[in-house]
Write an enzyme that holds these catalytic residues in place. Sequence first.
Site, PDB file in Angstrom:
ATOM      1  N   TYR A 105       0.738  -0.977  -0.235  1.00 46.53           N
ATOM      2  CA  TYR A 105      -0.030  -0.339  -0.048  1.00 46.53           C
ATOM      3  C   TYR A 105       1.244   0.853  -0.038  1.00 46.53           C
ATOM      4  O   TYR A 105       2.057   1.341   0.676  1.00 46.53           O
ATOM      5  CB  TYR A 105      -1.168   0.538   0.974  1.00 46.53           C
ATOM      6  CG  TYR A 105      -1.860   0.896   1.758  1.00 46.53           C
ATOM      7  CD1 TYR A 105      -3.194   1.202   0.348  1.00 46.53           C
ATOM      8  CD2 TYR A 105      -1.398   2.322   2.271  1.00 46.53           C
ATOM      9  CE1 TYR A 105      -3.711   2.974   0.249  1.00 46.53           C
ATOM     10  CE2 TYR A 105      -2.130   3.099   2.444  1.00 46.53           C
ATOM     11  CZ  TYR A 105      -3.014   3.134   1.256  1.00 46.53           C
ATOM     12  OH  TYR A 105      -4.530   4.514   1.660  1.00 46.53           O
ATOM     13  N   LYS A 202     -11.915  -0.031   4.591  1.00 49.18           N
ATOM     14  CA  LYS A 202     -11.904  -0.761   3.515  1.00 49.18           C
ATOM     15  C   LYS A 202     -12.805  -1.295   3.968  1.00 49.18           C
ATOM     16  O   LYS A 202     -14.259  -1.482   3.936  1.00 49.18           O
ATOM     17  CB  LYS A 202     -11.236  -1.399   2.962  1.00 49.18           C
ATOM     18  CG  LYS A 202      -9.733  -0.241   2.559  1.00 49.18           C
ATOM     19  CD  LYS A 202      -9.871   0.349   1.650  1.00 49.18           C
ATOM     20  CE  LYS A 202      -8.863   1.810   2.081  1.00 49.18           C
ATOM     21  NZ  LYS A 202      -7.512   1.040   2.407  1.00 49.18           N
TER      22      LYS A 202
HETATM   23  C1  LIG Z   1      -5.918   1.510   2.820  1.00 49.21           C
HETATM   24  C2  LIG Z   1      -5.037   1.018   3.135  1.00 49.21           C
HETATM   25  C3  LIG Z   1      -3.965   1.317   4.467  1.00 49.21           C
HETATM   26  C4  LIG Z   1      -4.079   2.789   4.945  1.00 49.21           C
HETATM   27  O1  LIG Z   1      -5.623   2.725   5.863  1.00 49.21           O
HETATM   28  P1  LIG Z   1      -6.198   4.334   6.024  1.00 49.21           P
HETATM   29  O2  LIG Z   1      -7.580   3.591   6.986  1.00 49.21           O
HETATM   30  O3  LIG Z   1      -6.421   4.887   4.792  1.00 49.21           O
HETATM   31  O4  LIG Z   1      -5.037   5.066   6.911  1.00 49.21           O
HETATM   32  C5  LIG Z   1      -3.307   0.519   4.606  1.00 49.21           C
HETATM   33  N1  LIG Z   1      -2.884  -0.649   3.972  1.00 49.21           N
HETATM   34  C6  LIG Z   1      -3.885  -1.390   3.168  1.00 49.21           C
HETATM   35  C7  LIG Z   1      -3.669  -2.210   2.298  1.00 49.21           C
HETATM   36  C8  LIG Z   1      -5.102  -0.070   2.724  1.00 49.21           C
HETATM   37  O5  LIG Z   1      -6.220  -0.587   1.193  1.00 49.21           O
END
Ligand SMILES: *Cc1c(COP(=O)(O)O)cnc(C)c1O
Length: 384
Positions: A105, A202
Site C-alpha cells: 500500500y 475498507k
Molecule cells: C487503505 C489502506 C491502508 C491505510 O489505511 P487508512 O485507513 O487509509 O489510513 C493500509 N493498507 C492497505 C492495504 C490499505 O488498503
Amino acid sequence: MNWSDEEFGFETRAIHAGQSPDSATGAVVTPLYLTSTYIHSEPGVFQGYDYSRAGNPTRSAYEECVANLEGARFGFAFASGCLGATTVMHLLSQGDHIVCCDDMYGGTYRLFEEVFRKSGLDFTFLDLSEPAALAGAMRDNTRLVWIESPTNPLMKLIDIAAVAAIAHEHGARLMVDNTFMSPYFQRPLALGADLVLHSTTKYINGHSDLIGGVVITDDAELGGQLKFLNQSLGGIQSAFDAFLCLRSLKTLAIRMEAHTKNALAIAEFLQGHPKVEWVAYPGLASHPQHELACRQTSGHGGMLAFSIKGGLPAAKALMSKVRLFTLAESLGGVESLIEHPGLMTHASLSTEKRAEVGIGDSLIRLSVGIESTHDLLRDLEQAL
Ligand SMILES: *Cc1c(COP(=O)(O)O)cnc(C)c1O
C-alpha cells in the site's frame, strides 16, 4: 459469554462477540457512549473506565468483536489504518530493521520510507512471492517482517505460513496487513503471524463513510505493549466510528460473499475480452498462485487489477466511459470503484519504483462492489 471459534461460526461471532444487552437500559444494540470521562465513586475507584482515550465501552465492544473474528484476544482500534501502522512501528527502536514486501500500500510505503527512516528505522523492500527470498534479507537486527497478501494493486500472494516460519527462525515477528481479505477469508494469526492490521476504512466498515484502522494480536506481551502505545500516542478511533464499524461487522460475511461473486464474474469477463491484456485475480485458475490462494484463503474477495491494450489513452478512455463504477481511490465499500494506480493510489511512488513493481500506464484497479452482477458487467462492456 465465551464466543470461541470452536463453538460458534464466524457469522454468529460477528453479530454477538463482545456484545451483550446494555445492563443499564436493556438496549439490545451496544449503545454509542459519547463521553470523555467517567465517574469515580471515590478517588481512584471507577467501573472499568476512567477516560475515553484509555477506553470507551463502544470501542471496547468493537475491539473485542473484531479481535475475536481474527481468532485473537487483543484488538486496538485507531483513527486510521496509517495510525495503526504508526503505533506498531513504535514497538521498535532506533537501529531496528524491518523487511517488507515490495508491492505494498502506497501510504504504508511512504510512512516507512519518509517518516520512520528519519527516526532511525531501516527498511528492506523485496518481492516475497518466493518466501525463500526472505532468509537472505534477514539481519541480526531484523525485528519485524511486514507483508500484505494479496498485494496492492497487483494481487500477488505471499505464503503467510512459510514467511512466518522464516521470520520466527530469525527471531523476528510477522505483521500481516489483512485489509484486502478481511478476517472472513483469511486469518493470518492461525497461519503463524504475530500481528494483523486492517484499514477498517475498507471491507470491515465497508460503506465508505469513515477512516479507521485496527491492530490485532493474540500475544499477551505485544497486546500489553500496544495497549500502552495506543493510550500514550492517542491515535484512538472515535466512539462514533467504532459504533459504525461494530455495526458493519455484522454483515461482513454476506458482503464478502457478494463482493467475491461479482469480482469473479468480472474477472472472467475481462479475461475473455479482446481489449484486455491480462487480469490479476487470485480466484482465476490462470492466476499463477491460484493454488496458494485456495490453500491460504477461503475466498478471493472483491479486488482485481487488469491491463488494458492501448496504454494510458485506452485506460483513460475506459475510466471516463464507465457509468456505474465510480472513479475514486479507496476500496472495500459496497459501491464499485475504478482507479488508475499509476496516477492515483500509487502516485506517491517514484516512476522507477512503479516500474520496478510493475505498475504501468495501462494498469487499472477495480474494487468490485455488491451491486447487481449483470449491471456491473454491462457497464464494463459498454465502456470497453
Ligand atoms: C487503505 C489502506 C491502508 C491505510 O489505511 P487508512 O485507513 O487509509 O489510513 C493500509 N493498507 C492497505 C492495504 C490499505 O488498503
